[in-house]
Design an enzyme around this catalytic site. Structure first.
Site, PDB file in Angstrom:
ATOM      1  N   LYS A  47       0.839  -1.205   0.000  1.00  0.00           N
ATOM      2  CA  LYS A  47       0.000   0.000   0.000  1.00  0.00           C
ATOM      3  C   LYS A  47       0.872   1.253   0.000  1.00  0.00           C
ATOM      4  O   LYS A  47       0.554   2.249   0.633  1.00  0.00           O
ATOM      5  CB  LYS A  47      -0.912   0.019   1.235  1.00  0.00           C
ATOM      6  CG  LYS A  47      -1.918  -1.092   1.278  1.00  0.00           C
ATOM      7  CD  LYS A  47      -3.157  -0.706   0.532  1.00  0.00           C
ATOM      8  CE  LYS A  47      -4.230  -1.761   0.761  1.00  0.00           C
ATOM      9  NZ  LYS A  47      -5.440  -1.449   0.055  1.00  0.00           N
ATOM     10  N   CYS A  48       1.962   1.213  -0.733  1.00  0.00           N
ATOM     11  CA  CYS A  48       2.944   2.287  -0.774  1.00  0.00           C
ATOM     12  C   CYS A  48       2.961   2.878  -2.182  1.00  0.00           C
ATOM     13  O   CYS A  48       2.706   2.179  -3.157  1.00  0.00           O
ATOM     14  CB  CYS A  48       4.319   1.695  -0.425  1.00  0.00           C
ATOM     15  SG  CYS A  48       5.706   2.838  -0.546  1.00  0.00           S
ATOM     16  N   GLY A  49       3.288   4.141  -2.274  1.00  0.00           N
ATOM     17  CA  GLY A  49       3.406   4.765  -3.582  1.00  0.00           C
ATOM     18  C   GLY A  49       4.495   4.143  -4.442  1.00  0.00           C
ATOM     19  O   GLY A  49       4.490   4.280  -5.661  1.00  0.00           O
ATOM     20  N   THR A  51       5.065   0.821  -4.485  1.00  0.00           N
ATOM     21  CA  THR A  51       4.718  -0.587  -4.698  1.00  0.00           C
ATOM     22  C   THR A  51       4.961  -1.057  -6.131  1.00  0.00           C
ATOM     23  O   THR A  51       5.377  -2.199  -6.336  1.00  0.00           O
ATOM     24  CB  THR A  51       3.264  -0.855  -4.253  1.00  0.00           C
ATOM     25  OG1 THR A  51       3.174  -0.565  -2.849  1.00  0.00           O
ATOM     26  CG2 THR A  51       2.848  -2.291  -4.495  1.00  0.00           C
TER      27      THR A  51
END
Length: 169
Positions: A47-49, A51
């Site tokens: 859920k990371c930018g 990813t």
């Protein structure tokens, strides 16, 4: 961030490969089995930018694995709580969305106690991850060589040249 070489006083990095850790499927994986391989160890989150770097990591793995590279993924939720999924959910997410086939380990901490033992040693040697998707390059003896910040994409020439250099040694 410019990658920084490991300092000569960082000690014997071979200890990074000691012990057994569970993979996402729950099966134990003996880290000493990776000795003799060049490794890129990366802390991941779904859920990371950043990813989408999974795609590049998989490509690097496929491009270099025939020469002795392995990418090892370590999902972590202690960097801004960006990995809320369970192990099974992480495995499915990575496979379906990015075709990840490189080894992925059980979710653990990479910055906060209790630290994953691999990251305890990497952090002491090359510094803690600044965010998700930091990449740590290890030589064939399992010694930490360089730490690449999240801003260094998997296909960045800095990283691929460093991998290539280790594979030639």
């Amino acid at each position: 961030m410019t990658p920084e070489p490991a300092s000569p006083s960082s000690g014997d990095g071979a200890a990074v490969l000691e012990g057994t850790l569970p993979r996402l499927n729950g099966k134990p994986d003996d880290l000493s089995d990776y000795k003799g391989k060049v490794m890129v160890i990366v802390n991941t989150a779904s859920k990371c930018g950043f990813t989408p770097q999974y795609k590049g990591l998989e490509k690097v793995f496929r491009d270099f694995r025939g020469r002795g590279l392995v990418v090892l993924g370590f999902p972590a939720d202690d960097v801004a709580h960006q990995e809320p999924r369970s192990g099974d959910e992480i495995a499915e997410f990575c496979r379906v969305n990015y075709g990840v086939s490189f080894p992925m380990f059980e979710k653990s901490n990479v910055k906060q106690e209790p630290l994953n033992p691999v990251f305890e040693k990497l952090n002491a040697s090359l510094g803690a991850p600044t965010w998700n998707f930091n990449k740590y390059l290890l030589d064939r003896q399992g010694r930490p060589v360089k730490h690449f910040d999240v801003s260094v994409e998997p296909d960045d020439p800095q990283l691929t040249a460093a991998i290539d250099e280790q594979l030639r040694d």
